[in-house]
Design a protein around this motif. Structure first.
Motif, PDB file in Angstrom:
ATOM      1  N   HIS A  33       0.829  -1.201   0.000  1.00 38.33           N
ATOM      2  CA  HIS A  33       0.000   0.000   0.000  1.00 38.33           C
ATOM      3  C   HIS A  33       0.865   1.254   0.000  1.00 38.33           C
ATOM      4  O   HIS A  33       0.662   2.184  -0.795  1.00 38.33           O
ATOM      5  CB  HIS A  33      -0.930  -0.019   1.211  1.00 38.33           C
ATOM      6  N   GLU A  34       1.849   1.292   0.888  1.00 37.81           N
ATOM      7  CA  GLU A  34       2.710   2.468   0.989  1.00 37.81           C
ATOM      8  C   GLU A  34       3.552   2.648  -0.270  1.00 37.81           C
ATOM      9  O   GLU A  34       3.763   3.772  -0.738  1.00 37.81           O
ATOM     10  CB  GLU A  34       3.612   2.349   2.225  1.00 37.81           C
ATOM     11  N   ALA A  35       4.025   1.542  -0.840  1.00 36.02           N
ATOM     12  CA  ALA A  35       4.842   1.631  -2.050  1.00 36.02           C
ATOM     13  C   ALA A  35       4.022   2.180  -3.216  1.00 36.02           C
ATOM     14  O   ALA A  35       4.503   3.021  -3.995  1.00 36.02           O
ATOM     15  CB  ALA A  35       5.410   0.263  -2.404  1.00 36.02           C
ATOM     16  N   SER A  36       2.774   1.739  -3.342  1.00 36.38           N
ATOM     17  CA  SER A  36       1.954   2.229  -4.458  1.00 36.38           C
ATOM     18  C   SER A  36       1.596   3.691  -4.268  1.00 36.38           C
ATOM     19  O   SER A  36       1.498   4.457  -5.238  1.00 36.38           O
ATOM     20  CB  SER A  36       0.697   1.372  -4.608  1.00 36.38           C
ATOM     21  N   SER A  37       1.418   4.126  -3.031  1.00 37.75           N
ATOM     22  CA  SER A  37       1.157   5.548  -2.776  1.00 37.75           C
ATOM     23  C   SER A  37       2.340   6.402  -3.223  1.00 37.75           C
ATOM     24  O   SER A  37       2.173   7.475  -3.811  1.00 37.75           O
ATOM     25  CB  SER A  37       0.869   5.784  -1.293  1.00 37.75           C
ATOM     26  N   GLY A  38       3.554   5.911  -2.944  1.00 35.24           N
ATOM     27  CA  GLY A  38       4.735   6.627  -3.390  1.00 35.24           C
ATOM     28  C   GLY A  38       4.864   6.635  -4.900  1.00 35.24           C
ATOM     29  O   GLY A  38       5.222   7.647  -5.506  1.00 35.24           O
ATOM     30  N   TYR A  39       4.557   5.515  -5.518  1.00 33.27           N
ATOM     31  CA  TYR A  39       4.645   5.391  -6.972  1.00 33.27           C
ATOM     32  C   TYR A  39       3.718   6.398  -7.652  1.00 33.27           C
ATOM     33  O   TYR A  39       4.089   7.042  -8.637  1.00 33.27           O
ATOM     34  CB  TYR A  39       4.274   3.964  -7.365  1.00 33.27           C
ATOM     35  N   PHE A  40       2.490   6.526  -7.130  1.00 33.64           N
ATOM     36  CA  PHE A  40       1.510   7.426  -7.732  1.00 33.64           C
ATOM     37  C   PHE A  40       1.583   8.848  -7.187  1.00 33.64           C
ATOM     38  O   PHE A  40       0.800   9.710  -7.581  1.00 33.64           O
ATOM     39  CB  PHE A  40       0.086   6.878  -7.527  1.00 33.64           C
ATOM     40  N   LYS A  41       2.506   9.080  -6.238  1.00 30.92           N
ATOM     41  CA  LYS A  41       2.652  10.411  -5.624  1.00 30.92           C
ATOM     42  C   LYS A  41       1.309  10.897  -5.059  1.00 30.92           C
ATOM     43  O   LYS A  41       0.865  12.015  -5.307  1.00 30.92           O
ATOM     44  CB  LYS A  41       3.212  11.427  -6.631  1.00 30.92           C
ATOM     45  N   VAL A  42       0.666  10.004  -4.310  1.00 31.02           N
ATOM     46  CA  VAL A  42      -0.638  10.322  -3.744  1.00 31.02           C
ATOM     47  C   VAL A  42      -0.491  11.387  -2.670  1.00 31.02           C
ATOM     48  O   VAL A  42       0.356  11.288  -1.778  1.00 31.02           O
ATOM     49  CB  VAL A  42      -1.296   9.058  -3.145  1.00 31.02           C
ATOM     50  N   GLY A 161      -1.111  -4.257 -18.212  1.00 32.97           N
ATOM     51  CA  GLY A 161       0.092  -3.435 -18.172  1.00 32.97           C
ATOM     52  C   GLY A 161       0.747  -3.414 -16.805  1.00 32.97           C
ATOM     53  O   GLY A 161       0.333  -4.086 -15.852  1.00 32.97           O
ATOM     54  N   GLN A 162       1.785  -2.623 -16.722  1.00 31.13           N
ATOM     55  CA  GLN A 162       2.541  -2.504 -15.475  1.00 31.13           C
ATOM     56  C   GLN A 162       1.629  -2.073 -14.330  1.00 31.13           C
ATOM     57  O   GLN A 162       0.644  -1.362 -14.541  1.00 31.13           O
ATOM     58  CB  GLN A 162       3.667  -1.488 -15.651  1.00 31.13           C
ATOM     59  N   THR A 163       1.977  -2.480 -13.124  1.00 31.76           N
ATOM     60  CA  THR A 163       1.200  -2.074 -11.955  1.00 31.76           C
ATOM     61  C   THR A 163       2.067  -1.293 -10.976  1.00 31.76           C
ATOM     62  O   THR A 163       3.259  -1.584 -10.817  1.00 31.76           O
ATOM     63  CB  THR A 163       0.600  -3.305 -11.238  1.00 31.76           C
ATOM     64  N   GLY A 164       1.455  -0.293 -10.342  1.00 31.37           N
ATOM     65  CA  GLY A 164       2.147   0.445  -9.292  1.00 31.37           C
ATOM     66  C   GLY A 164       2.216  -0.332  -7.993  1.00 31.37           C
ATOM     67  O   GLY A 164       3.001   0.013  -7.098  1.00 31.37           O
ATOM     68  N   VAL A 169       9.355  -1.897  -4.097  1.00 33.57           N
ATOM     69  CA  VAL A 169       9.604  -2.872  -3.039  1.00 33.57           C
ATOM     70  C   VAL A 169      10.600  -3.905  -3.583  1.00 33.57           C
ATOM     71  O   VAL A 169      10.528  -4.262  -4.759  1.00 33.57           O
ATOM     72  CB  VAL A 169       8.282  -3.561  -2.622  1.00 33.57           C
ATOM     73  N   PRO A 170      11.541  -4.380  -2.775  1.00 38.63           N
ATOM     74  CA  PRO A 170      12.485  -5.379  -3.281  1.00 38.63           C
ATOM     75  C   PRO A 170      11.773  -6.535  -3.982  1.00 38.63           C
ATOM     76  O   PRO A 170      10.835  -7.121  -3.435  1.00 38.63           O
ATOM     77  CB  PRO A 170      13.204  -5.854  -2.016  1.00 38.63           C
ATOM     78  N   GLY A 171      12.228  -6.795  -5.221  1.00 41.29           N
ATOM     79  CA  GLY A 171      11.593  -7.854  -6.005  1.00 41.29           C
ATOM     80  C   GLY A 171      10.190  -7.524  -6.441  1.00 41.29           C
ATOM     81  O   GLY A 171       9.445  -8.418  -6.865  1.00 41.29           O
ATOM     82  N   GLY A 172       9.818  -6.235  -6.337  1.00 39.11           N
ATOM     83  CA  GLY A 172       8.451  -5.864  -6.700  1.00 39.11           C
ATOM     84  C   GLY A 172       7.411  -6.503  -5.804  1.00 39.11           C
ATOM     85  O   GLY A 172       6.251  -6.665  -6.185  1.00 39.11           O
ATOM     86  N   GLY A 173       7.828  -6.843  -4.587  1.00 45.30           N
ATOM     87  CA  GLY A 173       6.900  -7.502  -3.672  1.00 45.30           C
ATOM     88  C   GLY A 173       6.496  -8.892  -4.136  1.00 45.30           C
ATOM     89  O   GLY A 173       5.487  -9.438  -3.682  1.00 45.30           O
ATOM     90  N   GLY A 174       7.302  -9.451  -5.057  1.00 42.02           N
ATOM     91  CA  GLY A 174       6.971 -10.770  -5.594  1.00 42.02           C
ATOM     92  C   GLY A 174       5.937 -10.733  -6.703  1.00 42.02           C
ATOM     93  O   GLY A 174       5.555 -11.790  -7.230  1.00 42.02           O
TER      94      GLY A 174
END
Length: 292
Positions: A33-42, A161-164, A169-174
């Protein structure tokens, strides 16, 4: 409250997320959740409640398709209950349109659940996120779900397509990107010729594949969520203006991307005046069966 009044609406957002249950429980592990918030600059709160989501869209004279993502098999985290989403939509029928999500790994129990959600709760479609759920859309284990969706005339919406989620996250969170190539959905559209399908998002790095599938398969549509329109690739804009003008849909990906930001950037695109209302409202109204 009244049902959806199309004449009143300025737009229909076909892609919003219920990320918090009625009990305040998040639908994603906190690191993702936190990683995707950073990715989208929420900016600000990322976790509106369902009543807050309804109010957000009512203030803007918009309707919104809303759903959770059931990926418990892969993440170990229970989703926001589909019943929470459907009950919120029933309480706010002027603005919320309920979709559900069922993890394909649930097998026959998931198939029964899909039918129950349509028959008892009136859900209008089902959200699949192959990356997070960890399956290829053309995996036969999901075909029982597609049979129910096709039979009931509801909609299958696939993340492409790609996901945020997992980005940074290391390894893209798997989370593996390979599952979200829209060509796997082409198999689904071929095997279920009457299934109504939405390919969610500009499908980087498979944009041309998505355009090919939507052009070739009559039941396949594309939503424009998850990206600011200023980043749309030229070929997506070209097809939205021409061959796919009746099959492209406004979506924001709220709460990670606000409809306000999306619409402000969309206003600057060279979209034909005759096409703009189709993308913002008319195509979705037809696909969702809202026309009288």
């Amino acid at each position: 409250m009244n049902e959806i009044d199309l004449d009143r609406l300025t737009a229909i957002d076909v892609h919003t997320h219920a990320e918090v249950s009625a009990k305040g429980i998040s639908s994603l592990p906190e690191d993702l959740h936190e990683a995707s918030s950073g990715y989208f600059k929420v900016e600000g709160s990322r976790k509106p409640t369902l009543p807050e989501l309804a109010a957000h869209y009512r203030e803007r004279q918009m309707a919104a398709v809303v759903f959770t993502v059931d990926a418990e098999h892969a993440t170990g985290t229970p989703p926001v209950p589909n019943e929470d989403v459907a009950e919120a939509a029933a309480a706010n029928p002027d603005v919320l349109i309920p979709f559900a999500s069922i993890d394909p790994f649930r097998g026959k129990a998931g198939i029964r659940e899909a039918r129950r959600l349509v028959e008892e709760y009136g859900v209008k479609g089902f959200k699949f996120h192959p990356n997070i759920q960890g399956f290829f859309p053309n995996d036969r284990m999901a075909y029982g779900l597609y049979e129910v969706i096709e039979e009931t005339g509801t909609i299958a919406l696939f993340h492409t397509g790609q996901t945020g989620i997992g980005a940074g996250v290391p390894g893209g969170g798997g989370i593996r990107l390979k599952y979200s190539n829209p060509m796997y959905v082409d198999d689904v559209a071929a095997d279920f010729p009457h299934l109504k399908v939405i390919l969610a998002h500009p499908s980087f790095p498979w944009q041309d594949e998505a355009l090919a599938v939507a052009t070739h398969k009559p039941g396949v549509h594309i939503d424009l969520s998850g990206w600011s329109p200023k980043y749309f690739p030229p070929q997506l804009i070209q097809y939205a203006n021409t061959l796919l003008q009746d099959k492209v849909l406004f979506g924001s990906d709220y709460p990670v991307l606000s409809p306000d930001r999306w619409l402000a950037d969309f206003e600057k695109l060279p979209i034909k005046d005759s096409v703009r209302p189709k993308i913002l409202k008319d195509n979705a109204a037809r696909l969702l069966g809202l026309l009288s």
